[in-house]
Design a protein around this motif. Structure first.
Motif, short mmCIF file in Angstrom:
data_model
loop_
_atom_site.label_atom_id
_atom_site.label_comp_id
_atom_site.label_asym_id
_atom_site.label_seq_id
_atom_site.Cartn_x
_atom_site.Cartn_y
_atom_site.Cartn_z
N LYS A 212 10.45 10.65 -1.54
CA LYS A 212 9.17 9.92 -1.64
C LYS A 212 8.16 10.79 -2.37
CE LYS A 212 10.16 7.85 2.87
NZ LYS A 212 9.71 7.69 4.26
N LYS A 213 8.01 10.54 -3.67
CA LYS A 213 7.05 11.33 -4.44
C LYS A 213 5.65 10.72 -4.43
CE LYS A 213 10.43 13.20 -7.73
NZ LYS A 213 10.83 13.25 -9.16
N VAL A 214 5.58 9.45 -4.12
CA VAL A 214 4.29 8.78 -4.18
C VAL A 214 3.82 8.35 -2.79
CG1 VAL A 214 3.03 6.78 -5.09
CG2 VAL A 214 4.74 7.94 -6.50
N ILE A 215 4.80 7.98 -1.96
CA ILE A 215 4.42 7.41 -0.66
C ILE A 215 3.56 8.40 0.12
CG2 ILE A 215 5.32 6.66 1.57
CD1 ILE A 215 7.65 5.39 0.09
N GLY A 216 2.43 7.90 0.63
CA GLY A 216 1.52 8.74 1.41
C GLY A 216 0.16 8.08 1.53
N ILE A 217 -0.81 8.81 2.01
CA ILE A 217 -2.15 8.28 2.26
C ILE A 217 -3.16 8.89 1.29
CG2 ILE A 217 -3.99 8.02 3.97
CD1 ILE A 217 -1.43 6.50 4.63
N GLY A 218 -3.97 8.03 0.70
CA GLY A 218 -5.13 8.51 -0.04
C GLY A 218 -4.83 9.20 -1.34
N ARG A 219 -3.84 8.73 -2.09
CA ARG A 219 -3.58 9.30 -3.41
C ARG A 219 -4.48 8.61 -4.42
NH1 ARG A 219 0.50 8.36 -7.60
NH2 ARG A 219 0.86 10.29 -8.73
N GLU A 220 -5.28 9.38 -5.16
CA GLU A 220 -6.19 8.79 -6.14
C GLU A 220 -5.45 8.56 -7.44
OE1 GLU A 220 -9.93 10.69 -6.71
OE2 GLU A 220 -10.42 10.74 -4.57
N VAL A 221 -5.39 7.27 -7.84
CA VAL A 221 -4.76 6.90 -9.11
C VAL A 221 -5.72 5.93 -9.82
CG1 VAL A 221 -2.39 7.28 -8.33
CG2 VAL A 221 -3.48 5.07 -7.89
N GLN A 222 -5.18 5.13 -10.75
CA GLN A 222 -5.99 4.16 -11.46
C GLN A 222 -5.34 2.80 -11.44
OE1 GLN A 222 -6.40 6.00 -15.35
NE2 GLN A 222 -8.48 6.71 -14.86
N GLY A 223 -6.18 1.76 -11.37
CA GLY A 223 -5.70 0.39 -11.47
C GLY A 223 -6.23 -0.25 -12.75
N GLN A 224 -5.63 -1.40 -13.10
CA GLN A 224 -6.05 -2.10 -14.30
C GLN A 224 -6.27 -3.57 -13.96
OE1 GLN A 224 -4.17 -1.11 -18.04
NE2 GLN A 224 -4.20 -3.24 -18.70
N ARG A 225 -7.47 -4.07 -14.22
CA ARG A 225 -7.81 -5.46 -13.91
C ARG A 225 -7.26 -6.39 -14.98
NH1 ARG A 225 -12.78 -2.71 -12.62
NH2 ARG A 225 -13.12 -2.71 -10.35
N GLN A 226 -7.37 -7.70 -14.68
CA GLN A 226 -6.87 -8.70 -15.63
C GLN A 226 -7.58 -8.60 -16.97
OE1 GLN A 226 -7.75 -12.83 -14.80
NE2 GLN A 226 -5.72 -13.47 -15.48
N ASP A 227 -8.89 -8.22 -16.93
CA ASP A 227 -9.63 -8.13 -18.20
C ASP A 227 -9.38 -6.81 -18.93
OD1 ASP A 227 -10.98 -6.25 -16.73
OD2 ASP A 227 -12.86 -7.38 -16.61
N GLY A 228 -8.47 -5.98 -18.40
CA GLY A 228 -8.09 -4.75 -19.08
C GLY A 228 -8.88 -3.52 -18.64
N THR A 229 -9.94 -3.72 -17.86
CA THR A 229 -10.73 -2.55 -17.44
C THR A 229 -9.93 -1.71 -16.46
OG1 THR A 229 -11.76 -3.83 -15.65
CG2 THR A 229 -12.92 -3.73 -17.75
N ILE A 230 -10.08 -0.42 -16.61
CA ILE A 230 -9.38 0.55 -15.76
C ILE A 230 -10.38 1.14 -14.78
CG2 ILE A 230 -8.13 2.75 -15.75
CD1 ILE A 230 -7.08 1.98 -18.55
N PHE A 231 -9.99 1.26 -13.51
CA PHE A 231 -10.92 1.74 -12.49
C PHE A 231 -10.17 2.61 -11.49
CE2 PHE A 231 -8.93 -2.04 -10.97
CZ PHE A 231 -8.89 -1.97 -9.58
N PRO A 232 -10.88 3.52 -10.81
CA PRO A 232 -10.21 4.43 -9.87
C PRO A 232 -9.91 3.72 -8.55
CG PRO A 232 -12.56 4.87 -9.90
CD PRO A 232 -12.32 3.84 -10.95
N ILE A 233 -8.73 4.01 -8.01
CA ILE A 233 -8.34 3.43 -6.72
C ILE A 233 -7.75 4.51 -5.84
CG2 ILE A 233 -7.91 1.11 -7.61
CD1 ILE A 233 -4.93 1.72 -7.59
#
Length: 876
Positions: A212-233
């Motif tokens: 499990k390289k990703v599984i865990g709590i509170g890992r800061e990554v980025q998401g991408q909305r339908q309109d293409g904007t990228i935001f921190p999650i």
């Protein structure tokens, strides 16, 4: 044969044991439903004894709701032999216990023939726990569904290969897709690169290795909305198994605001760090015992140390004596009592550099609490250059005073001799030129004198020679000295002074300078033929001197800065009056040097009254002229009048008699001002736009805060209203004045209601004394005619002053948490400051006695003297 019999008996015993121990109830009934046998589980389940059930109808064990249905079922079964119970022969209905309680049961009915007779066997199961468990499970499912649908975090479930199976509403809001657009799609659609490119490889690696390289709590990554904007999650992923199939649940939180706030915080920290590193003032933080914790570069430049040499050392290393010797004692005293003798802004002290040189500095110290611990921040400014500049300024003033005034005096004198005919007659053109030279010389001298006076005041170099002066002769002299100015502008100064033999402790020359300024201003702006009134009134142990003109008044835009430097009511280039714009500023400074105050009231198109209050010098009493507190105790009156002209007229009349005032044009505005400010009296019109004055009066009398405010009705209907049955009976705290207003009648009425109120009201005294015996003695001496509040410390006294208004503060100097004199500054800032009387065992210095109304030494004062002095001060 015997073996067969024994086998049968054994089987019967076995079956009997099973029937008696089984948890389900077993009942046999006749074809008509009459109970023939029951096992122990039935008895436990329904609460009956065996005897109470045998030969009873089985319907006894079924609730009323299902009895008809059950009876119909048995009858149909007897008639047709068809079992109508749904499912695998199971009927769900309700049982009824002996105590009447209802509970859910499952019933299985079968028939059998024994000795040729048909009987029924009923198996009964109590399903209460199962139904309750189902209900709880459904409740939990509903609660979970509500939580999932309402939480701000997005919740996504995905299959082993990354296909989204469920999403909650927060996910759709966060990413901008609909649920239909997301379910069944790969979760990669919500990811920008490089996360999108890495996702399939991660899932494949996890399935093959379980790592499990990703599984865990509170890992800061980025998401991408339908309109293409990228935001921190913030992403948390965990495994779950449903129906034997491995799945993943992801919790997604949009942390855009948090990241933005963190970036702002870092920006602020960077800016603060840059400020700390670039400001010229030294900034030092120390702990509660004086150990240096941080210093900025300016501190190092000022004192000549390195950071390593300062941090961790006692702050005393930067102090010469006596500050070094006093420091530990101050900190100890402050930490024990909380008293702040040093903490404040702009205190001038001395510092000592690494090379031993001593220099002047300005120090500001304040407390701060970090992680629950007390620290101090000190801001240090090297004022060596400022001190040198002050010295140069003093030398400059001295030089200018001589080098400018001397030649200008000669020029003025020479021009005067020429215009006086010493050099013979001049032509008309020459006379005109001499006149221009004379006027501009006078104007230049006036400007130079004003600038020099202002510089002296600001640098503290102006000397004041205080002496006793009689008010009436002083005002006559002022009118005489300004007679020529009045003639020049076509006006007349008239004197109104009803007080006799009143005295001030003042510098007559400086006070005359104030009079000259106020009178010349009035003459310049008054219309030709105006009679400018010079008046003096005795008011609250002070003398108010007023100058009233009937000129254009002061524009609202200038009222707030009329006493500022270079401010004039007409500042246009085409103004018809002269002046430097410094006169009022200088007058204000000079009045304040007399511990008085200067102010004005004005109305456009009506006129202006400028006045100043100076404490009166009373014979055989400590001179009041130096009582700094008295300048805060002007009596204020509330004018409730909806006609602007009448309100302005009342305000001008009251100002000339020593009263300040506020104007309320509605009943509601008057009530708000009465709750906000302290007024010694109120004038009240009967006809108001939102409420008649009589109704307002009655409302004020019902309010505990305003019930004692003296009222003067000022109305054209005064005589009519006060005599009507609905009117208000005449008494000492109510007066009636008819319109048009007679000024003398008005002032007499105001003074009468105030005197009546003050003589009737119980005087409030705050006694600050740490000696319990003295407190008890004073309390016994001051009978019930006084309301006394007693405190033993400065801190308690400060709290008392914020909660109540007092007529007098009886003050000891030596208190456990500091000097009683430190309380005087708190009293000065009060909107309605009480009198101050020192009553102490310490000998009172002259400088101390002059800042209070009275000062008595305990060992030198009899009881009668103490009481007499108190009554004199509070007017009792």
């Amino acid at each position: 044969m015997n073996d067969s019999i024994q086998t049968i008996k054994n089987n019967e015993a076995r079956m009997r044991a099973i029937v008696e121990t089984i948890l389900d109830g077993i009942i046999t009934t006749s074809e008509l439903g009459i109970i023939e046998t029951v096992n122990p589980a039935v008895l436990r389940m329904f609460g009956y004894s065996k005897e109470a059930l045998i030969n009873q109808s089985a319907i006894l064990l079924i609730s009323n709701k299902y009895r008809v249905e059950y009876a119909g079922y048995l009858q149909s079964y007897r008639d047709t032999g068809v079992k109508k119970i749904t499912g695998a022969g199971t009927l769900e209905l309700e049982g009824q216990r002996k105590d009447g309680s209802i509970f859910p049961i499952e019933l299985i009915v079968t028939d059998m023939v024994i000795d040729g007779v048909k009987v029924f066997t009923c198996v009964v199961r109590d399903v209460s726990q199962r139904i309750e468990a189902d209900r709880q499970r459904k409740d939990m499912e509903n609660r979970t569904k509500v939580i999932v649908e309402t939480v701000a975090d997005g919740i996504i479930t995905i299959s082993q290969v990354g296909l989204m199976e469920t999403v909650n509403p927060a996910v759709t809001r966060m990413f901008g897709y609909t649920e239909a657009e997301m379910v069944g799609q790969n979760v990669k659609m919500l990811m920008p690169n490089p996360y999108k490119e890495e996702h399939d490889g991660y899932l494949k690696h996890h399935r093959e290795t379980g790592e499990k390289k990703v599984i865990g709590i509170g890992r800061e990554v980025q998401g991408q909305r339908q309109d293409g904007t990228i935001f921190p999650i913030d992403l948390a992923v965990n495994e779950m198994v449903m129906g034997g199939v491995k799945m993943f649940a992801g919790v997604v939180r949009d942390i855009s605001e948090r990241v933005e706030a963190e970036n702002r915080r870092k920006d602020v920290e960077s800016r603060n760090k840059a400020i700390l590193n670039t400001v010229v003032d030294g900034i030092i933080t120390i702990d509660k015992v004086g150990i240096i914790e941080t210093v900025n570069p300016a501190t190092l430049n000022i004192f000549g140390y390195t950071k390593m040499e300062m941090v961790g050392q006692n702050i005393k290393m930067l102090m010469p004596n006596p500050y070094k010797d006093e420091h530990d004692g101050y900190l100890k005293h402050h930490n024990e009592t909380g008293e702040k003798r040093v903490i404040g802004i702009g205190r001038e002290v001395e510092g000592q550099r690494k090379d031993g040189s001593i220099f002047p500095l300005e120090l500001a110290v304040n407390e701060m609490i970090i992680n629950g611990k007390k620290h101090f921040t000190g801001i240090v400014r090297d004022i060596t250059e400022r001190k040198q500049a002050d010295k140069l300024k003093e030398e400059f003033i001295s030089t200018v005073s001589h080098e400018l005034r001397t030649p200008l005096t000669s020029i003025r004198g020479s021009i005067g001799l020429l215009t006086g005919g010493l050099a013979g007659e001049f032509s008309d053109k020459a006379k005109q030129l001499l006149g221009i030279a004379h006027n501009n010389t006078e104007r230049l001298l006036m400007l130079i004198n004003d600038i020099l006076d202002l510089s002296k005041i600001e640098s503290g170099q102006m000397d004041f020679n205080f002496e006793e002066i009689e008010v009436l002769p002083f005002l006559k002299e002022a009118i005489e000295s300004n007679h020529g100015y009045a003639e020049q502008h076509g006006v007349e100064f008239i004197l109104e002074c009803n007080i006799k033999s009143s005295k001030l402790l003042a510098d007559s020359n400086r006070l005359m300078q104030v009079m000259n300024n106020l009178m010349s201003n009035a003459a310049k702006f008054a219309p030709k033929g105006d009679k400018i009134k010079i008046s003096a009134t005795r008011h609250h142990q002070q003398i108010r001197i007023s100058v009233t003109d009937h000129g254009p008044g002061i524009p609202k835009a200038l009222e707030g800065r009329i006493f500022d430097k270079f401010t004039q009511a007409d500042s246009s280039d085409t103004r018809q009056v002269g002046g430097t714009g410094l006169g009022l500023n200088i007058s204000k400074a000079m009045v304040e040097k007399h511990n008085g105050r200067i102010s004005f009231v004005t109305e456009l198109g009506v006129g202006s009254t400028f006045y100043f209050d100076i404490p009166e010098l009373v014979t055989n009493q400590t001179p009041q002229a130096l009582s700094a507190m008295n300048k805060h105790t002007a009596q204020r009156i509330l004018i409730c009048e909806d006609e602007p002209d009448i309100g302005s007229l009342l305000r001008l009349m009251l100002a000339q008699s020593g009263f300040d005032s506020d104007i309320a044009t509605t009943a509601q505005a008057a009530k708000e001002l009465l709750l906000k400010n302290h007024y010694v009296a109120m004038t009240l019109d009967i006809m108001l736009p939102d409420k008649d004055g009589v109704t307002l009066y009655k409302e004020l009398r019902e309010n505990s805060v305003t019930k004692n405010v003296p009222i003067i009705f000022v109305s054209a209907k005064a005589d009519i209203t006060k005599n009507t049955p609905e009117g208000i009976s005449f008494n000492g705290s109510v007066k009636w004045i008819n319109k048009p207003i007679d000024e003398e009648h008005l002032i007499r009425a105001v003074e009468a209601v105030i005197v009546k109120f003050n003589t009737q009201a119980t005087k409030r005294i705050l006694h600050v004394e740490d000696d319990a015996d003295i407190r008890n003695l004073v309390k016994m001496l001051l009978d019930d005619s006084f309301e006394i509040t007693q405190t033993a410390t400065l801190q308690a006294a400060r709290i008392a002053l914020t909660r109540e208004d007092y007529d007098l503060v009886l003050l000891d100097i030596g208190l456990p948490d500091g000097s009683g004199l430190d309380l005087i500054e708190n009293i000065r800032k009060l909107p309605c400051a009480p009198q101050i009387m020192i009553f102490s065992a310490d000998d009172i210095k002259i400088s101390q006695s002059r800042i209070v109304a009275e000062a008595l030494v305990k060992s030198k004062t009899t009881n009668d003297e103490l009481i007499a002095t108190i009554k004199k001060l509070v007017g009792s």
